[in-house]
Design a protein around this motif. Structure first.
Motif, PDB file in Angstrom:
ATOM      1  N   LEU A  28      26.228  34.956  44.554  1.00 32.52           N
ATOM      2  CA  LEU A  28      25.802  35.699  43.367  1.00 32.52           C
ATOM      3  C   LEU A  28      24.584  35.039  42.745  1.00 32.52           C
ATOM      4  O   LEU A  28      24.282  33.874  43.025  1.00 32.52           O
ATOM      5  CB  LEU A  28      26.941  35.742  42.344  1.00 32.52           C
ATOM      6  N   SER A  29      23.943  35.768  41.858  1.00 31.30           N
ATOM      7  CA  SER A  29      22.804  35.193  41.147  1.00 31.30           C
ATOM      8  C   SER A  29      23.294  34.236  40.063  1.00 31.30           C
ATOM      9  O   SER A  29      24.394  34.393  39.538  1.00 31.30           O
ATOM     10  CB  SER A  29      21.945  36.299  40.536  1.00 31.30           C
ATOM     11  N   ALA A  30      22.490  33.256  39.742  1.00 32.34           N
ATOM     12  CA  ALA A  30      22.851  32.278  38.714  1.00 32.34           C
ATOM     13  C   ALA A  30      23.000  32.978  37.369  1.00 32.34           C
ATOM     14  O   ALA A  30      22.346  33.983  37.098  1.00 32.34           O
ATOM     15  CB  ALA A  30      21.794  31.191  38.637  1.00 32.34           C
ATOM     16  N   GLY A  31      23.882  32.471  36.527  1.00 32.78           N
ATOM     17  CA  GLY A  31      24.094  33.041  35.203  1.00 32.78           C
ATOM     18  C   GLY A  31      25.212  34.063  35.153  1.00 32.78           C
ATOM     19  O   GLY A  31      25.466  34.654  34.107  1.00 32.78           O
ATOM     20  N   VAL A  32      25.915  34.273  36.264  1.00 31.85           N
ATOM     21  CA  VAL A  32      26.994  35.255  36.303  1.00 31.85           C
ATOM     22  C   VAL A  32      28.238  34.662  35.634  1.00 31.85           C
ATOM     23  O   VAL A  32      28.482  33.464  35.687  1.00 31.85           O
ATOM     24  CB  VAL A  32      27.279  35.690  37.769  1.00 31.85           C
ATOM     25  N   THR A  33      29.000  35.525  34.964  1.00 33.47           N
ATOM     26  CA  THR A  33      30.218  35.083  34.276  1.00 33.47           C
ATOM     27  C   THR A  33      31.433  35.275  35.188  1.00 33.47           C
ATOM     28  O   THR A  33      31.349  35.918  36.235  1.00 33.47           O
ATOM     29  CB  THR A  33      30.441  35.869  32.972  1.00 33.47           C
ATOM     30  N   VAL A  34      32.553  34.733  34.758  1.00 32.83           N
ATOM     31  CA  VAL A  34      33.799  34.856  35.508  1.00 32.83           C
ATOM     32  C   VAL A  34      34.168  36.329  35.691  1.00 32.83           C
ATOM     33  O   VAL A  34      34.500  36.764  36.791  1.00 32.83           O
ATOM     34  CB  VAL A  34      34.933  34.083  34.800  1.00 32.83           C
ATOM     35  N   MET A  35      34.117  37.117  34.628  1.00 28.87           N
ATOM     36  CA  MET A  35      34.485  38.534  34.715  1.00 28.87           C
ATOM     37  C   MET A  35      33.551  39.299  35.659  1.00 28.87           C
ATOM     38  O   MET A  35      34.004  40.124  36.452  1.00 28.87           O
ATOM     39  CB  MET A  35      34.479  39.179  33.323  1.00 28.87           C
ATOM     40  N   GLN A  36      32.264  39.018  35.593  1.00 26.20           N
ATOM     41  CA  GLN A  36      31.321  39.682  36.492  1.00 26.20           C
ATOM     42  C   GLN A  36      31.619  39.331  37.952  1.00 26.20           C
ATOM     43  O   GLN A  36      31.579  40.202  38.831  1.00 26.20           O
ATOM     44  CB  GLN A  36      29.885  39.295  36.140  1.00 26.20           C
ATOM     45  N   ALA A  37      31.953  38.079  38.207  1.00 25.59           N
ATOM     46  CA  ALA A  37      32.277  37.660  39.571  1.00 25.59           C
ATOM     47  C   ALA A  37      33.556  38.343  40.061  1.00 25.59           C
ATOM     48  O   ALA A  37      33.623  38.781  41.218  1.00 25.59           O
ATOM     49  CB  ALA A  37      32.429  36.151  39.628  1.00 25.59           C
ATOM     50  N   LEU A  38      34.550  38.457  39.187  1.00 30.36           N
ATOM     51  CA  LEU A  38      35.792  39.129  39.577  1.00 30.36           C
ATOM     52  C   LEU A  38      35.548  40.601  39.886  1.00 30.36           C
ATOM     53  O   LEU A  38      36.106  41.149  40.846  1.00 30.36           O
ATOM     54  CB  LEU A  38      36.840  38.982  38.475  1.00 30.36           C
TER      55      LEU A  38
END
Length: 119
Positions: A28-38
């Motif tokens: 993923l791109s840097a700066g992604v949050t936990v919810m976005q990754a899920l």
């Protein structure tokens, strides 16, 4: 070199049942949050029983430490979704111990010849 364009590598883990593990490796791109990754992992869509709005039922952790859905991820983080326990570990151990019997379990499995049980 900009750190925002550098991809980070994330692992998302969830075990819906004993001996069943869903693992997703994401770039993923840097700066992604936990919810976005899920959401990007597809795990929330595949396992609809995961309800992160109930923190007392499902817990989200990074490497075993509780976190929030808005936490910004770093490279090589591992997101783990913990489901609620179905059995108290102490009760399960006690039941296993009773099922095995004292002659084969743990500290009492090796005893001196002629010694009393449990010694």
């Amino acid at each position: 070199m900009s750190t925002l364009n550098t991809p980070i590598h994330i692992t998302v883990m969830y075990s819906p049942a004993p001996r069943v593990v869903h693992e997703r490796l994401l770039s993923l791109s840097a700066g992604v949050t936990v919810m976005q990754a899920l959401q990007q992992s597809g795990l929330l869509a595949e396992c609809p029983e995961i309800d992160l709005s109930q923190p007392d039922v499902f817990t989200v952790c990074i490497w075993g430490k509780k976190t929030t859905p808005t936490h910004v991820l770093r490279d090589l983080d591992r997101i783990e979704i913990f489901r609620p326990l179905t059995v108290d570990p102490k009760v399960a151990r006690r039941e296993r111990f009773q099922k095995q019997g004292t002659s084969r379990a743990g500290l009492f499995s090796k005893r001196r010849a002629g010694a009393k049980p449990g010694y």
